[in-house]
Design a protein around this motif. Sequence first.
Motif, PDB file in Angstrom:
ATOM      1  N   LYS A  65     -32.758  31.247 -59.961  1.00  0.00           N
ATOM      2  CA  LYS A  65     -31.548  31.457 -59.187  1.00  0.00           C
ATOM      3  C   LYS A  65     -31.314  32.935 -58.932  1.00  0.00           C
ATOM      4  O   LYS A  65     -30.943  33.336 -57.836  1.00  0.00           O
ATOM      5  N   MET A  66     -31.490  33.752 -59.951  1.00  0.00           N
ATOM      6  CA  MET A  66     -31.231  35.180 -59.803  1.00  0.00           C
ATOM      7  C   MET A  66     -32.130  35.803 -58.744  1.00  0.00           C
ATOM      8  O   MET A  66     -31.704  36.642 -57.966  1.00  0.00           O
ATOM      9  N   ALA A  67     -33.367  35.399 -58.729  1.00  0.00           N
ATOM     10  CA  ALA A  67     -34.331  36.042 -57.836  1.00  0.00           C
ATOM     11  C   ALA A  67     -34.189  35.550 -56.404  1.00  0.00           C
ATOM     12  O   ALA A  67     -34.701  36.175 -55.497  1.00  0.00           O
ATOM     13  N   TYR A  68     -33.509  34.429 -56.209  1.00  0.00           N
ATOM     14  CA  TYR A  68     -33.466  33.824 -54.888  1.00  0.00           C
ATOM     15  C   TYR A  68     -32.377  34.430 -54.012  1.00  0.00           C
ATOM     16  O   TYR A  68     -31.340  33.841 -53.767  1.00  0.00           O
ATOM     17  N   TRP A  69     -32.632  35.603 -53.548  1.00  0.00           N
ATOM     18  CA  TRP A  69     -31.816  36.162 -52.472  1.00  0.00           C
ATOM     19  C   TRP A  69     -32.782  36.759 -51.468  1.00  0.00           C
ATOM     20  O   TRP A  69     -33.554  37.657 -51.794  1.00  0.00           O
ATOM     21  N   PHE A  70     -32.748  36.242 -50.236  1.00  0.00           N
ATOM     22  CA  PHE A  70     -33.776  36.581 -49.251  1.00  0.00           C
ATOM     23  C   PHE A  70     -33.185  37.152 -47.968  1.00  0.00           C
ATOM     24  O   PHE A  70     -32.144  36.681 -47.494  1.00  0.00           O
ATOM     25  N   HIS A  71     -33.856  38.121 -47.400  1.00  0.00           N
ATOM     26  CA  HIS A  71     -33.556  38.621 -46.059  1.00  0.00           C
ATOM     27  C   HIS A  71     -34.368  37.809 -45.060  1.00  0.00           C
ATOM     28  O   HIS A  71     -35.565  37.603 -45.251  1.00  0.00           O
ATOM     29  N   ARG A  72     -33.728  37.380 -43.998  1.00  0.00           N
ATOM     30  CA  ARG A  72     -34.425  36.613 -42.967  1.00  0.00           C
ATOM     31  C   ARG A  72     -34.151  37.194 -41.586  1.00  0.00           C
ATOM     32  O   ARG A  72     -32.986  37.384 -41.202  1.00  0.00           O
ATOM     33  N   ASN A  73     -35.198  37.439 -40.816  1.00  0.00           N
ATOM     34  CA  ASN A  73     -35.068  37.883 -39.437  1.00  0.00           C
ATOM     35  C   ASN A  73     -34.853  36.682 -38.516  1.00  0.00           C
ATOM     36  O   ASN A  73     -35.232  35.554 -38.854  1.00  0.00           O
ATOM     37  N   LYS A  88     -40.372  24.421 -56.544  1.00  0.00           N
ATOM     38  CA  LYS A  88     -41.739  24.184 -56.084  1.00  0.00           C
ATOM     39  C   LYS A  88     -41.815  24.203 -54.556  1.00  0.00           C
ATOM     40  O   LYS A  88     -42.768  24.713 -53.973  1.00  0.00           O
ATOM     41  N   GLU A  89     -40.781  23.638 -53.921  1.00  0.00           N
ATOM     42  CA  GLU A  89     -40.746  23.622 -52.459  1.00  0.00           C
ATOM     43  C   GLU A  89     -40.652  25.042 -51.906  1.00  0.00           C
ATOM     44  O   GLU A  89     -41.312  25.387 -50.914  1.00  0.00           O
ATOM     45  N   VAL A  90     -39.821  25.867 -52.532  1.00  0.00           N
ATOM     46  CA  VAL A  90     -39.706  27.266 -52.123  1.00  0.00           C
ATOM     47  C   VAL A  90     -41.064  27.954 -52.218  1.00  0.00           C
ATOM     48  O   VAL A  90     -41.509  28.636 -51.295  1.00  0.00           O
ATOM     49  N   HIS A  91     -41.718  27.773 -53.349  1.00  0.00           N
ATOM     50  CA  HIS A  91     -43.019  28.395 -53.602  1.00  0.00           C
ATOM     51  C   HIS A  91     -44.048  27.958 -52.567  1.00  0.00           C
ATOM     52  O   HIS A  91     -44.772  28.783 -51.978  1.00  0.00           O
ATOM     53  N   LYS A  92     -44.113  26.662 -52.301  1.00  0.00           N
ATOM     54  CA  LYS A  92     -45.082  26.110 -51.357  1.00  0.00           C
ATOM     55  C   LYS A  92     -44.820  26.608 -49.943  1.00  0.00           C
ATOM     56  O   LYS A  92     -45.751  27.013 -49.215  1.00  0.00           O
ATOM     57  N   CYS A  93     -43.555  26.583 -49.527  1.00  0.00           N
ATOM     58  CA  CYS A  93     -43.224  26.994 -48.160  1.00  0.00           C
ATOM     59  C   CYS A  93     -43.535  28.464 -47.922  1.00  0.00           C
ATOM     60  O   CYS A  93     -44.006  28.835 -46.837  1.00  0.00           O
ATOM     61  N   LEU A  94     -43.264  29.305 -48.902  1.00  0.00           N
ATOM     62  CA  LEU A  94     -43.516  30.732 -48.736  1.00  0.00           C
ATOM     63  C   LEU A  94     -45.010  31.029 -48.657  1.00  0.00           C
ATOM     64  O   LEU A  94     -45.442  31.873 -47.874  1.00  0.00           O
ATOM     65  N   ARG A  95     -45.813  30.338 -49.451  1.00  0.00           N
ATOM     66  CA  ARG A  95     -47.261  30.520 -49.360  1.00  0.00           C
ATOM     67  C   ARG A  95     -47.788  30.012 -48.013  1.00  0.00           C
ATOM     68  O   ARG A  95     -48.688  30.605 -47.416  1.00  0.00           O
ATOM     69  N   THR A  96     -47.206  28.901 -47.528  1.00  0.00           N
ATOM     70  CA  THR A  96     -47.595  28.373 -46.222  1.00  0.00           C
ATOM     71  C   THR A  96     -47.261  29.371 -45.122  1.00  0.00           C
ATOM     72  O   THR A  96     -48.081  29.628 -44.221  1.00  0.00           O
ATOM     73  N   ALA A  97     -46.054  29.951 -45.180  1.00  0.00           N
ATOM     74  CA  ALA A  97     -45.648  30.936 -44.181  1.00  0.00           C
ATOM     75  C   ALA A  97     -46.579  32.142 -44.197  1.00  0.00           C
ATOM     76  O   ALA A  97     -47.009  32.628 -43.138  1.00  0.00           O
ATOM     77  N   ALA A  98     -46.910  32.629 -45.376  1.00  0.00           N
ATOM     78  CA  ALA A  98     -47.820  33.772 -45.487  1.00  0.00           C
ATOM     79  C   ALA A  98     -49.166  33.445 -44.855  1.00  0.00           C
ATOM     80  O   ALA A  98     -49.778  34.281 -44.177  1.00  0.00           O
ATOM     81  N   THR A 101     -45.528  36.530 -49.693  1.00  0.00           N
ATOM     82  CA  THR A 101     -46.299  36.472 -50.934  1.00  0.00           C
ATOM     83  C   THR A 101     -45.462  36.946 -52.111  1.00  0.00           C
ATOM     84  O   THR A 101     -45.467  36.337 -53.192  1.00  0.00           O
ATOM     85  N   ALA A 102     -44.724  38.042 -51.918  1.00  0.00           N
ATOM     86  CA  ALA A 102     -43.879  38.577 -52.994  1.00  0.00           C
ATOM     87  C   ALA A 102     -42.780  37.597 -53.369  1.00  0.00           C
ATOM     88  O   ALA A 102     -42.483  37.389 -54.551  1.00  0.00           O
ATOM     89  N   GLU A 103     -42.164  36.973 -52.365  1.00  0.00           N
ATOM     90  CA  GLU A 103     -41.077  36.030 -52.649  1.00  0.00           C
ATOM     91  C   GLU A 103     -41.590  34.788 -53.360  1.00  0.00           C
ATOM     92  O   GLU A 103     -40.920  34.236 -54.239  1.00  0.00           O
ATOM     93  N   ALA A 104     -42.789  34.334 -52.993  1.00  0.00           N
ATOM     94  CA  ALA A 104     -43.384  33.212 -53.721  1.00  0.00           C
ATOM     95  C   ALA A 104     -43.656  33.600 -55.171  1.00  0.00           C
ATOM     96  O   ALA A 104     -43.490  32.798 -56.099  1.00  0.00           O
ATOM     97  N   GLN A 105     -44.062  34.843 -55.371  1.00  0.00           N
ATOM     98  CA  GLN A 105     -44.340  35.294 -56.732  1.00  0.00           C
ATOM     99  C   GLN A 105     -43.065  35.426 -57.556  1.00  0.00           C
ATOM    100  O   GLN A 105     -43.107  35.342 -58.781  1.00  0.00           O
ATOM    101  N   GLU A 106     -41.924  35.621 -56.893  1.00  0.00           N
ATOM    102  CA  GLU A 106     -40.659  35.609 -57.621  1.00  0.00           C
ATOM    103  C   GLU A 106     -40.464  34.269 -58.330  1.00  0.00           C
ATOM    104  O   GLU A 106     -39.936  34.218 -59.445  1.00  0.00           O
ATOM    105  N   VAL A 107     -40.865  33.195 -57.669  1.00  0.00           N
ATOM    106  CA  VAL A 107     -40.744  31.868 -58.268  1.00  0.00           C
ATOM    107  C   VAL A 107     -41.675  31.745 -59.474  1.00  0.00           C
ATOM    108  O   VAL A 107     -41.301  31.223 -60.525  1.00  0.00           O
ATOM    109  N   THR A 108     -42.906  32.230 -59.320  1.00  0.00           N
ATOM    110  CA  THR A 108     -43.859  32.221 -60.427  1.00  0.00           C
ATOM    111  C   THR A 108     -43.325  33.014 -61.609  1.00  0.00           C
ATOM    112  O   THR A 108     -43.432  32.588 -62.769  1.00  0.00           O
ATOM    113  N   THR A 115     -45.115  41.988 -58.499  1.00  0.00           N
ATOM    114  CA  THR A 115     -44.142  41.577 -57.490  1.00  0.00           C
ATOM    115  C   THR A 115     -43.487  42.791 -56.845  1.00  0.00           C
ATOM    116  O   THR A 115     -43.328  42.861 -55.621  1.00  0.00           O
ATOM    117  N   GLY A 116     -43.115  43.759 -57.671  1.00  0.00           N
ATOM    118  CA  GLY A 116     -42.539  44.991 -57.137  1.00  0.00           C
ATOM    119  C   GLY A 116     -43.501  45.714 -56.211  1.00  0.00           C
ATOM    120  O   GLY A 116     -43.083  46.258 -55.175  1.00  0.00           O
TER     121      GLY A 116
END
Length: 442
Positions: free
Chosen positions: A18-26, A159-169, A206-213, A234-235
């Motif tokens: 939860k803490m790591a899940y804050w995202f900027h979106r264009n 898991k869905e967050v992780h999968k979607c971010l890797r797919t987007a990358a 990739t970095a955001e997916a790694q936040e989940v990991t 990640t940083g």
Amino acid sequence: MNEFQFELSPFAQYLSTKMAYWFHRNPLKATAPVTFELSGVSTNEATRKVFSDLRQHRNKLLELLTDPNHDKVTLEKTSNDYFSLLIGLVKPFEESEPENKLRNAVKFKWTNTLLGGTPIEKQDAVYEMASMAINLALWYTKHSAKFAAKDEVDMEEAKEVHKCLRTAAGIFNYVKNDLVPKLTDNSENAADTDSRILDAYINQCTAEAQEVTLARAIELKHSASLIAALANETGQLFRRADDALASLDAKVVGKWRKYFQLKSDFYVAHAHCYNAEGLLAQDKCGEAIRGLQEGISSYDKSAVTCKDYAAAKGPGTQAKPLNHIFFRRLGPVMKRTLDKCERENGLIYHQKVAYDPPILELKATYGLVSPEDYKPPELSPLWSVEVYKKMDAKMVPKPGPQLPGEKEKEKEEKPKDLPPVKEKEFPMSDKDPKNNSGCVVS
């Protein structure tokens, strides 16, 4: 186990999914309608069916992309339906032809995510595929952020967050490596097909997916050294995303860069904190203190960047990340832990605190994220060599001005701006989670 490890364990309560899940979106790219009405090119019912379905699938896909609440399977099917037909305008059907005779048959207009409503117009099916693929990748990032907008995030959603971010990358990677090189007239300068923009998107996803990991490693109480290494990696991914944009106009990419900078400093702070825990386990209290001091310094730097981000103008998420749970609960814990360590060092260890911070020469042994390879769908069964041959290439409109005087007229007329895409919003929650971690990842 050293007693200080118990004092540092609250870090695992505050860096969480939860803490790591804050995202900027264009914003999504906007596009003009395309009718695919090519009078004279289509010569029979089979050829007309191809263009009719292209129009229908394009319109349906554009409609679905505006709402991140749609199911991932639905988007995957609709995008495959469209791309499988569009490939018929891109892929050569015969070995004797250098390129598909229909590649330049249709004119497409697309805006760019960072450049406002002025579109780029190209009579090129490869440009259409690249532009639509970028929008599809953006949808996956927004679909993942939709789960982050919830007050609580469970394991399946993580898991869905992780999968979607890797797919987007992976999709951004496909556009960069497979489609952009085929564009005959690719403009740079912060267009979405600019390699620097695509590199930023690839590293961001990739970095955001790694936040989940990383959050999962903390929830499962992996070793401090592994967590520190993952946080450091990640940083660095966020830093590489920032570096990719460094040569572009700050007025265009400044807000986006602030996001990368605040996330980079945030995770470097965590790397120092967990590295300090590992040092404490070895009774190296002086080095641990210096590491915690450096971590707090990175955290404070990130706090300043959070304020800069909130004040920055530009496309993308409007928010005050300083108020979000991913950020605001860590600082006080770090400072209290440092105070405790300094007191104990004065009473027990009496170790000198080094002038220079510990070097984060950390490489994660496992848990690193990579983009998921994207493979375009197979050619639609509506296409065949026979259908392709029935297309009359002589009737394909020529790109650019056709008649005397059109060139001068074209220069005088500026392309009309396209309205922004009306997207369904998902405001990020800044509420405290009901449990320590804010999620159930186990």
